[in-house]
Design a protein around this motif. Structure first.
Motif, PDB file in Angstrom:
ATOM      1  N   GLY A   1     111.413  21.317  58.580  1.00 50.94           N
ATOM      2  CA  GLY A   1     110.272  22.205  58.418  1.00 50.94           C
ATOM      3  C   GLY A   1     108.958  21.439  58.413  1.00 50.94           C
ATOM      4  O   GLY A   1     108.905  20.268  58.793  1.00 50.94           O
ATOM      5  N   ALA A   2     107.910  22.111  57.970  1.00 53.22           N
ATOM      6  CA  ALA A   2     106.568  21.533  57.995  1.00 53.22           C
ATOM      7  C   ALA A   2     105.881  21.710  56.652  1.00 53.22           C
ATOM      8  O   ALA A   2     106.153  22.661  55.906  1.00 53.22           O
ATOM      9  CB  ALA A   2     105.721  22.174  59.093  1.00 53.22           C
ATOM     10  N   SER A   3     104.981  20.789  56.338  1.00 50.73           N
ATOM     11  CA  SER A   3     104.218  20.857  55.094  1.00 50.73           C
ATOM     12  C   SER A   3     103.132  21.919  55.201  1.00 50.73           C
ATOM     13  O   SER A   3     102.747  22.322  56.309  1.00 50.73           O
ATOM     14  CB  SER A   3     103.578  19.493  54.815  1.00 50.73           C
ATOM     15  OG  SER A   3     102.607  19.200  55.815  1.00 50.73           O
TER      16      SER A   3
ATOM     17  N   CYS B   1     107.244  10.043  60.237  1.00 52.09           N
ATOM     18  CA  CYS B   1     107.177  11.482  60.435  1.00 52.09           C
ATOM     19  C   CYS B   1     106.277  11.786  61.630  1.00 52.09           C
ATOM     20  O   CYS B   1     105.626  10.900  62.177  1.00 52.09           O
ATOM     21  CB  CYS B   1     106.633  12.177  59.190  1.00 52.09           C
ATOM     22  SG  CYS B   1     104.858  11.942  58.947  1.00 52.09           S
TER      23      CYS B   1
ATOM     24  N   ARG C   1      99.591  19.151  59.799  1.00 53.71           N
ATOM     25  CA  ARG C   1     100.826  19.306  59.026  1.00 53.71           C
ATOM     26  C   ARG C   1     101.767  18.154  59.370  1.00 53.71           C
ATOM     27  O   ARG C   1     101.841  17.743  60.537  1.00 53.71           O
ATOM     28  CB  ARG C   1     101.565  20.610  59.374  1.00 53.71           C
ATOM     29  CG  ARG C   1     100.857  21.911  59.086  1.00 53.71           C
ATOM     30  CD  ARG C   1     101.707  23.074  59.596  1.00 53.71           C
ATOM     31  NE  ARG C   1     101.074  24.366  59.480  1.00 53.71           N
ATOM     32  CZ  ARG C   1     101.305  25.235  58.502  1.00 53.71           C
ATOM     33  NH1 ARG C   1     102.167  24.911  57.542  1.00 53.71           N
ATOM     34  NH2 ARG C   1     100.710  26.406  58.469  1.00 53.71           N
TER      35      ARG C   1
ATOM     36  N   TRP D   1     101.402  17.434  63.261  1.00 55.91           N
ATOM     37  CA  TRP D   1     100.894  18.489  64.144  1.00 55.91           C
ATOM     38  C   TRP D   1      99.433  18.732  63.807  1.00 55.91           C
ATOM     39  O   TRP D   1      99.042  18.749  62.644  1.00 55.91           O
ATOM     40  CB  TRP D   1     101.697  19.773  63.932  1.00 55.91           C
ATOM     41  CG  TRP D   1     101.071  20.997  64.543  1.00 55.91           C
ATOM     42  CD1 TRP D   1     101.243  21.468  65.810  1.00 55.91           C
ATOM     43  CD2 TRP D   1     100.165  21.919  63.898  1.00 55.91           C
ATOM     44  NE1 TRP D   1     100.508  22.611  66.009  1.00 55.91           N
ATOM     45  CE2 TRP D   1      99.838  22.906  64.852  1.00 55.91           C
ATOM     46  CE3 TRP D   1      99.610  21.976  62.622  1.00 55.91           C
ATOM     47  CZ2 TRP D   1      98.980  23.967  64.548  1.00 55.91           C
ATOM     48  CZ3 TRP D   1      98.748  23.019  62.324  1.00 55.91           C
ATOM     49  CH2 TRP D   1      98.445  24.010  63.281  1.00 55.91           C
TER      50      TRP D   1
ATOM     51  N   VAL E   1     111.971  18.977  53.667  1.00 56.47           N
ATOM     52  CA  VAL E   1     110.696  19.368  54.265  1.00 56.47           C
ATOM     53  C   VAL E   1     109.610  18.432  53.737  1.00 56.47           C
ATOM     54  O   VAL E   1     109.536  18.194  52.521  1.00 56.47           O
ATOM     55  CB  VAL E   1     110.355  20.828  53.915  1.00 56.47           C
ATOM     56  CG1 VAL E   1     108.979  21.201  54.448  1.00 56.47           C
ATOM     57  CG2 VAL E   1     111.416  21.769  54.471  1.00 56.47           C
TER      58      VAL E   1
ATOM     59  N   HIS F   1     105.687  17.215  59.829  1.00 53.54           N
ATOM     60  CA  HIS F   1     106.867  18.035  60.094  1.00 53.54           C
ATOM     61  C   HIS F   1     108.049  17.177  60.521  1.00 53.54           C
ATOM     62  O   HIS F   1     107.902  16.057  61.019  1.00 53.54           O
ATOM     63  CB  HIS F   1     106.564  19.091  61.160  1.00 53.54           C
ATOM     64  CG  HIS F   1     106.240  18.541  62.524  1.00 53.54           C
ATOM     65  ND1 HIS F   1     107.192  18.344  63.493  1.00 53.54           N
ATOM     66  CD2 HIS F   1     105.065  18.132  63.076  1.00 53.54           C
ATOM     67  CE1 HIS F   1     106.624  17.851  64.590  1.00 53.54           C
ATOM     68  NE2 HIS F   1     105.335  17.710  64.347  1.00 53.54           N
TER      69      HIS F   1
END
Length: 261
Positions: free
Chosen positions: A94-96, A51, A88, A54, A21, A90
């Motif tokens: 997953g996402a930060s 990466c 974020r 979002w 992640v 992602h």
């Protein structure tokens, strides 16, 4: 090596690398102007690269630089309203956690990394660019970022900082000095949070020095100026009070609440 060990080694070698992640810690600059495309640097552990980013608002896009990990461009449509936006990093894993990115409608200036933490090494600002936002980083312990700005006699300068409000782990201190280095103003905390500001009317025509430093937040046992690669700030400068973005202007909290019986 025995047969089972060889088989195990071959099996692990055949497995694809598992992505983690993204651990996005900060983005610099921490904001940009409507209608602009800006170069940004992402800090943290983001693997594999490139990466995806979002945004909580439409009209913002991120294009990574495939040749240089941690860098890319953010494009901000002119239709995006000024104010805070969450972003974020992602991937499939997953996402930060969200970070704040501020969309503005004024000139944006990035700090030049040539300051030497002294008043004599102040970076000259072009007053023709006011109102403006200076994006900077208190990147090391003991760092003092200093900017030189000429003012006319009787002219009023309005200054506000976003640092703590950006979730940078700093408690900013904002100073104003005359050209000889005499400190005229020291503001530490603001009316709403730890981000300070000031209003100053120049008694004489000349150059004035705006300096910014930060203490650790949460507080540390050692009381000294601090910094890190993620200690970003946005310094707003204007000659009219209405040119300071509304979220940074102190609001009237009203009269004190009357105590009950």
């Amino acid at each position: 090596m025995r047969g089972p060990a060889i088989v195990s080694a071959l099996l692990f070698a055949a497995l694809p690398a598992i992505a983690a992640v993204p651990a996005l810690e900060s983005v610099f600059p921490a904001g940009g102007k409507q209608g602009a495309e800006i170069d940004v640097t992402l800090s943290g552990k983001i693997e594999p690269w490139p990466c995806a980013i979002w945004f909580s608002e439409k009209g913002l896009t991120f294009t990574p630089d495939p040749a240089k990990a941690g860098t890319g461009k953010i494009r901000i449509d002119a239709s995006v309203k000024p104010g805070p936006v969450y972003l974020r990093a992602h991937n499939a894993e997953g996402a930060s956690p969200p970070l704040l990115f501020i969309v503005g409608d004024q000139t944006e200036i990035n700090e030049e990394e040539k300051d030497n933490s002294t008043l004599a090494g102040a970076i000259a600002l072009d007053r023709a660019k006011l109102p403006c936002v200076v994006n900077g980083t208190l990147s090391a312990g003991g760092e003092l970022d200093v900017y030189r700005l000429p003012l006319e006699k009787g002219e009023t300068l309005h200054a506000r900082v976003e640092g703590y409000g950006l979730r940078s782990l700093i408690d900013p201190a904002l100073h104003l000095h005359d050209a000889a280095g005499n400190r005229l103003i020291l503001q530490h905390d603001g009316p709403a949070n730890l981000d300070p500001g000031f209003t100053f009317t120049a008694p004489e025509k000349g150059d004035y020095l705006i300096s910014l430093a930060g203490f650790s937040h949460p507080p540390a046992a050692s009381v000294a100026y601090t910094g890190s690669k993620n200690s970003h700030y946005r310094l707003h400068l204007a000659l009219k009070p209405g040119q300071i973005p509304a979220p940074l202007v102190p609001t009237d909290l009203g009269a004190d609440t009357v105590a009950g019986p």
